[in-house]
Design an enzyme around this catalytic site. Structure first.
Site, PDB file in Angstrom:
ATOM      1  N   GLY A   1       1.211  -3.689 -16.603  1.00  0.00           N
ATOM      2  CA  GLY A   1       0.552  -2.743 -17.499  1.00  0.00           C
ATOM      3  C   GLY A   1       1.205  -1.371 -17.486  1.00  0.00           C
TER       4      GLY A   1
ATOM      5  N   GLU B   1       3.761 -10.267 -14.232  1.00  0.00           N
ATOM      6  CA  GLU B   1       2.464 -10.958 -14.282  1.00  0.00           C
ATOM      7  C   GLU B   1       2.570 -12.436 -13.922  1.00  0.00           C
ATOM      8  OE1 GLU B   1       3.615  -8.848 -16.577  1.00  0.00           O
ATOM      9  OE2 GLU B   1       2.024  -7.508 -17.240  1.00  0.00           O
TER      10      GLU B   1
ATOM     11  N   GLU C   1       3.931  -1.618 -19.855  1.00  0.00           N
ATOM     12  CA  GLU C   1       3.335  -1.735 -21.193  1.00  0.00           C
ATOM     13  C   GLU C   1       2.797  -0.387 -21.688  1.00  0.00           C
ATOM     14  OE1 GLU C   1       0.989  -5.066 -19.625  1.00  0.00           O
ATOM     15  OE2 GLU C   1       1.615  -6.184 -21.391  1.00  0.00           O
TER      16      GLU C   1
ATOM     17  N   ALA D   1      -1.760  -3.213 -14.176  1.00  0.00           N
ATOM     18  CA  ALA D   1      -3.219  -3.270 -14.254  1.00  0.00           C
ATOM     19  C   ALA D   1      -3.742  -3.480 -12.835  1.00  0.00           C
ATOM     20  CB  ALA D   1      -3.633  -4.415 -15.167  1.00  0.00           C
TER      21      ALA D   1
HETATM   22  N1  CO8 Z   1      -3.367  -3.298  -8.619  1.00  0.00           N
HETATM   23  C1  CO8 Z   1      -4.120  -2.906  -7.576  1.00  0.00           C
HETATM   24  N2  CO8 Z   1      -3.607  -2.302  -6.477  1.00  0.00           N
HETATM   25  C2  CO8 Z   1      -2.298  -2.125  -6.425  1.00  0.00           C
HETATM   26  C3  CO8 Z   1      -1.440  -2.516  -7.473  1.00  0.00           C
HETATM   27  C4  CO8 Z   1      -2.031  -3.126  -8.616  1.00  0.00           C
HETATM   28  N3  CO8 Z   1      -1.323  -3.506  -9.676  1.00  0.00           N
HETATM   29  N4  CO8 Z   1      -0.159  -2.209  -7.139  1.00  0.00           N
HETATM   30  C5  CO8 Z   1      -0.216  -1.633  -5.931  1.00  0.00           C
HETATM   31  N5  CO8 Z   1      -1.495  -1.575  -5.489  1.00  0.00           N
HETATM   32  C6  CO8 Z   1      -1.991  -1.033  -4.225  1.00  0.00           C
HETATM   33  C7  CO8 Z   1      -1.646  -1.948  -3.069  1.00  0.00           C
HETATM   34  O1  CO8 Z   1      -2.595  -2.996  -2.975  1.00  0.00           O
HETATM   35  C8  CO8 Z   1      -1.699  -0.983  -1.912  1.00  0.00           C
HETATM   36  O2  CO8 Z   1      -3.054  -0.768  -1.588  1.00  0.00           O
HETATM   37  P1  CO8 Z   1      -3.536  -0.864  -0.019  1.00  0.00           P
HETATM   38  O3  CO8 Z   1      -2.828   0.285   0.650  1.00  0.00           O
HETATM   39  O4  CO8 Z   1      -5.016  -0.677  -0.108  1.00  0.00           O
HETATM   40  O5  CO8 Z   1      -3.096  -2.176   0.486  1.00  0.00           O
HETATM   41  C9  CO8 Z   1      -1.178   0.300  -2.490  1.00  0.00           C
HETATM   42  O6  CO8 Z   1      -1.304   0.177  -3.913  1.00  0.00           O
HETATM   43  C10 CO8 Z   1       0.289   0.553  -2.173  1.00  0.00           C
HETATM   44  O7  CO8 Z   1       1.034  -0.609  -2.568  1.00  0.00           O
HETATM   45  P2  CO8 Z   1       2.049  -1.374  -1.613  1.00  0.00           P
HETATM   46  O8  CO8 Z   1       1.652  -1.208  -0.186  1.00  0.00           O
HETATM   47  O9  CO8 Z   1       2.194  -2.774  -2.122  1.00  0.00           O
HETATM   48  O10 CO8 Z   1       3.378  -0.524  -1.887  1.00  0.00           O
HETATM   49  P3  CO8 Z   1       4.910  -1.043  -1.766  1.00  0.00           P
HETATM   50  O11 CO8 Z   1       5.736   0.188  -1.923  1.00  0.00           O
HETATM   51  O12 CO8 Z   1       5.087  -1.897  -0.575  1.00  0.00           O
HETATM   52  O13 CO8 Z   1       5.118  -1.996  -3.059  1.00  0.00           O
HETATM   53  C11 CO8 Z   1       4.965  -2.600  -5.386  1.00  0.00           C
HETATM   54  C12 CO8 Z   1       5.078  -1.455  -4.354  1.00  0.00           C
HETATM   55  C13 CO8 Z   1       6.242  -3.437  -5.377  1.00  0.00           C
HETATM   56  C14 CO8 Z   1       4.786  -1.937  -6.759  1.00  0.00           C
HETATM   57  C15 CO8 Z   1       3.767  -3.516  -5.067  1.00  0.00           C
HETATM   58  O14 CO8 Z   1       2.622  -2.677  -4.846  1.00  0.00           O
HETATM   59  C16 CO8 Z   1       3.409  -4.499  -6.138  1.00  0.00           C
HETATM   60  O15 CO8 Z   1       4.079  -5.524  -6.289  1.00  0.00           O
HETATM   61  N6  CO8 Z   1       2.331  -4.230  -6.945  1.00  0.00           N
HETATM   62  C17 CO8 Z   1       1.852  -5.111  -7.964  1.00  0.00           C
HETATM   63  C18 CO8 Z   1       2.760  -5.113  -9.161  1.00  0.00           C
HETATM   64  C19 CO8 Z   1       2.249  -6.061 -10.205  1.00  0.00           C
HETATM   65  O16 CO8 Z   1       2.210  -7.263 -10.045  1.00  0.00           O
HETATM   66  N7  CO8 Z   1       1.845  -5.521 -11.368  1.00  0.00           N
HETATM   67  C20 CO8 Z   1       1.353  -6.309 -12.468  1.00  0.00           C
HETATM   68  C21 CO8 Z   1      -0.132  -6.361 -12.437  1.00  0.00           C
HETATM   69  S1  CO8 Z   1      -0.819  -7.408 -13.701  1.00  0.00           S
HETATM   70  C22 CO8 Z   1      -0.730  -6.472 -15.123  1.00  0.00           C
HETATM   71  O17 CO8 Z   1      -0.365  -5.342 -15.090  1.00  0.00           O
HETATM   72  C23 CO8 Z   1      -1.127  -6.976 -16.480  1.00  0.00           C
HETATM   73  C24 CO8 Z   1      -2.002  -8.127 -16.348  1.00  0.00           C
HETATM   74  C25 CO8 Z   1      -2.310  -8.666 -17.715  1.00  0.00           C
HETATM   75  C26 CO8 Z   1      -3.376  -9.687 -17.526  1.00  0.00           C
HETATM   76  C27 CO8 Z   1      -4.039  -9.963 -18.803  1.00  0.00           C
HETATM   77  C28 CO8 Z   1      -5.427 -10.544 -18.504  1.00  0.00           C
HETATM   78  C29 CO8 Z   1      -6.266 -10.591 -19.755  1.00  0.00           C
END
Ligand code: CO8
Length: 261
Positions: A112, A135, A115, A69
């Site tokens: 997400g 998460e 999921e 997400a």
């Molecule tokens: N959301 C927003 N932006 C993201 C996300 C994300 N989930 N993942 C990556 N991006 C963006 C980065 O911020 C980056 O943007 P920018 O260039 O502007 O800085 C761009 O995508 C490229 O990402 P990275 O530079 O980080 O790329 P890497 O190859 O170094 O790393 C990873 C890749 C390991 C996938 C890393 O991006 C990462 O850890 N991402 C987040 C993964 C994560 O934690 N996902 C779970 C999110 S929470 C969820 O899905 C459910 C939440 C449920 C909550 C319920 C509430 C009611």
């Protein structure tokens, strides 16, 4: 179909009766923001209603199916907003579709993203795929069914470890654990997914819908109830012209031509 901004929608010529949805927010690794959620659900629902479509493939990019997400969109939100909006509710609509959904996953399928893949009926993984529910690292828990579907797919031991530590699973472990049906070399993933989808779409649409409903029922009922449900649906297949066609074609040693009725 070009009104979408976060997804690409196509009907590939190579795969008759197949709809293809490609998640397309390359700069954010296909992070699932609200717009993307609504677009995927709208496109999938339109395919589902289209009698010319018999299976749907959802895929991402080589690098990421979806990295979760959209954290940047969620970060400023508070409880009243996410509760009243029932954040992520729309994703549940995918689970109600009759048409089989196939997730073709390469690269990251996190949070997400994992999921969404698990919401699909068949999950095909490239050898580059990795799955996780990270998460916990963000101070939240899975919110699109991850704690439930992952546990049903891989069992409590692995699901608990993944949800509590955020550890990701590579494709091989995901296949071994029953999360994905098959691993495919990354370069062949989409072609293979389209082939699987075209195979399904070539069968009788009402019978495919019954098979999907019967398998899904096993999640929601006891074995005895599930078997009774299956038996009633099995009997119902004899009310279709496609049962006559399928069995007739076997007896006459020819290829069946299903009319989807
Ligand atoms: N959301 C927003 N932006 C993201 C996300 C994300 N989930 N993942 C990556 N991006 C963006 C980065 O911020 C980056 O943007 P920018 O260039 O502007 O800085 C761009 O995508 C490229 O990402 P990275 O530079 O980080 O790329 P890497 O190859 O170094 O790393 C990873 C890749 C390991 C996938 C890393 O991006 C990462 O850890 N991402 C987040 C993964 C994560 O934690 N996902 C779970 C999110 S929470 C969820 O899905 C459910 C939440 C449920 C909550 C319920 C509430 C009611």
């Amino acid at each position: 179909m070009s009104e979408y901004e976060t997804i690409l929608v196509d009907r590939p010529e190579s795969a008759p009766r197949v709809g293809l949805i490609t998640l397309h927010r390359p700069k954010a690794l296909n992070a699932l923001n609200r717009q993307l959620m609504l677009e995927v659900v709208e496109a999938a629902t339109a395919f589902d209603r289209d009698p010319e479509i018999g299976a749907i493939v959802i895929t991402g990019s080589e690098r990421a199916f979806a990295a979760g997400a959209d954290i940047k969109e969620m970060q400023p939100q508070g409880f009243p907003q996410v509760y009243v909006d029932d954040l992520f509710r729309d994703w549940d609509r995918l689970a109600d579709l009759r048409t089989p959904l196939i997730a073709a996953v390469a690269g990251h399928a996190l949070g997400g993203g994992c999921e969404l893949a698990m919401l699909c009926d068949i999950l095909l993984a490239a050898d580059t795929a990795s799955f996780g529910q990270p998460e916990i690292r963000l101070g939240v828990i899975p919110g699109i069914g991850g704690s439930q579907r992952l546990t049903r797919a891989v069992g409590k031991a692995k699901a608990m470890e993944m949800c509590l530590t955020g550890r990701t699973m590579k494709a091989e472990e995901a296949e071994r654990s029953g999360l994905v049906s098959r691993i495919i070399p990354a370069a062949e993933l989409l072609d293979e997914a389209l082939k699987v989808a075209a195979t399904i779409a070539g069968f009788s649409a009402p019978i495919v819908a019954m098979a999907k409903e019967a398998v899904n029922r096993s999640y929601e009922s006891t074995l005895a109830e599930g078997i009774r449900f299956e038996r009633r649906l099995f009997h119902s297949t004899f009310a279709t012209a496609d049962q006559k066609e399928g069995m007739g074609a076997f007896v006459e040693k020819r290829t069946p031509a299903f009319g989807h009725h």
